[in-house]
Design an enzyme around this catalytic site. Structure first.
Site, PDB file in Angstrom:
ATOM      1  N   CYS A 129       0.828  -1.199   0.000  1.00  0.00           N
ATOM      2  CA  CYS A 129       0.000   0.000   0.000  1.00  0.00           C
ATOM      3  C   CYS A 129       0.863   1.250   0.000  1.00  0.00           C
ATOM      4  O   CYS A 129       1.455   1.607   1.028  1.00  0.00           O
ATOM      5  CB  CYS A 129      -0.926  -0.008   1.222  1.00  0.00           C
ATOM      6  N   CYS A 132      -0.399   3.995   2.387  1.00  0.00           N
ATOM      7  CA  CYS A 132      -0.114   3.705   3.797  1.00  0.00           C
ATOM      8  C   CYS A 132       1.343   3.976   4.153  1.00  0.00           C
ATOM      9  O   CYS A 132       1.647   4.543   5.205  1.00  0.00           O
ATOM     10  CB  CYS A 132      -0.431   2.244   4.116  1.00  0.00           C
ATOM     11  N   ASP A 133       2.265   3.562   3.285  1.00  0.00           N
ATOM     12  CA  ASP A 133       3.681   3.515   3.652  1.00  0.00           C
ATOM     13  C   ASP A 133       4.591   4.405   2.814  1.00  0.00           C
ATOM     14  O   ASP A 133       5.775   4.529   3.122  1.00  0.00           O
ATOM     15  CB  ASP A 133       4.185   2.067   3.546  1.00  0.00           C
TER      16      ASP A 133
END
Length: 302
Positions: A129, A132-133
């Site tokens: 993701c 997300c990261d």
């Protein structure tokens, strides 16, 4: 006792809730905190009619609409489903519920490469993701694995936030939309064609990736700080299988044109079904039909 229980709070499940509530059915929706909707992770949505923005913004708007019509949304993970005498029992990690009809909108989970080092370095350089990261890799070298819409979107997002991005794809051309392909080429993102990941190497964190050219069989290494894997989804249908719902050979829930499964009173929609076009707009269409079909089932059973 609820009229309808919906397992999954992505666009398919929430659209189902909008329809069941508007039909006057007492509806509960279960949102698994350990498996967020793929829509909420999408950095940008441009192909949903009348909307342009982040996936999180879109799914939040659909959720607000479902709640406005009376849907009760619980952030609880469903761990077991069973059919009783005229009702379904839903067991979560916190409570037990009953419902007359059940809609499965459990979506999918990220497909893994299945190579050495992948699981070892999850959270230490391997991610599924970018939203997300990606923040943790600004100014660093990252490799995006894949050639479809998801991979191209992730690569563009990572490039835009300041990562040094390379895409590796097993074929000699992308499968994603031409618009996304054009943006990738215009951005200057590097592409390694006809190659696959053999293993991911590192110590405390990812340091390099070993690749193999599928045409020449040449093996080579590239230094990277992160690997973002975007090779599609696998249907999340474990609960359906344990309930006795029939799956196809690839693990997707089998439904008819009314989103009915082989188990009476159970309907399914979204990415857990084998829809040939896995997009937000088709998930919402599936959800609307499932909500209508659940209404017909409940009203005819009373």
């Amino acid at each position: 006792m609820y009229d309808v229980a919906i397992v999954g709070a992505g666009p398919a499940g929430l659209t189902s809730a909008i329809y069941t509530c508007r039909y006057g059915l007492k509806t509960i929706v279960f949102e698994d905190p350990t498996n967020p909707s793929q829509l909420s992770l999408a950095p940008k949505i441009e192909n949903y009619p009348g909307f342009e923005g982040s996936g999180l913004d879109l799914v939040s708007k659909i959720r607000e609409q479902a709640e406005m019509f009376g849907a009760e949304i619980r952030v609880e993970r469903v761990v077991e489903l069973s059919k009783g005498n005229g009702f379904f029992e839903i067991v979560t990690d916190e409570n037990r519920y009953r419902a007359k009809a059940l809609i499965l909108a459990t979506g999918g989970k990220h497909r893994e490469l299945g190579v050495e080092g992948e699981r070892e370095f999850v959270g230490r350089g391997v991610s599924y993701c970018a939203v997300c990261d990606g923040f943790f890799f600004k100014g660093k070298k990252v490799l995006v694995v894949g050639g479809g819409n998801s991979a191209l979107s992730e690569a563009l997002y990572l490039h835009d936030i300041g990562c040094d991005v390379t895409i590796v794809h097993r074929r000699d051309k992308f499968r994603g939309e031409k618009l996304l392909q054009d943006r990738v080429f215009q951005s200057g993102i590097k592409v390694i064609w006809n190659s696959v990941v053999e293993r991911i190497v590192g110590e405390e964190r990812v340091k390099k990736v070993v690749l193999r050219n599928v045409k020449t069989n040449d093996v080579f290494e590239i230094d990277v700080d992160g690997v973002f894997i975007a090779i599609g989804l696998e249907p999340n249908t474990d609960l359906a299988k344990r309930l006795g719902v029939e799956l196809d050979e690839r693990g997707y829930v089998k439904v008819d044109r009314y989103q009915r499964t082989n188990v009476e009173g159970v309907f399914a929609c979204g990415d857990c079904c084998d829809n040939p076009l896995k997009q937000v707009v088709t998930a919402c269409g599936d959800g609307a039909i499932a909500g209508y079909s659940a209404y017909r089932y409940v009203s005819q059973s009373e």
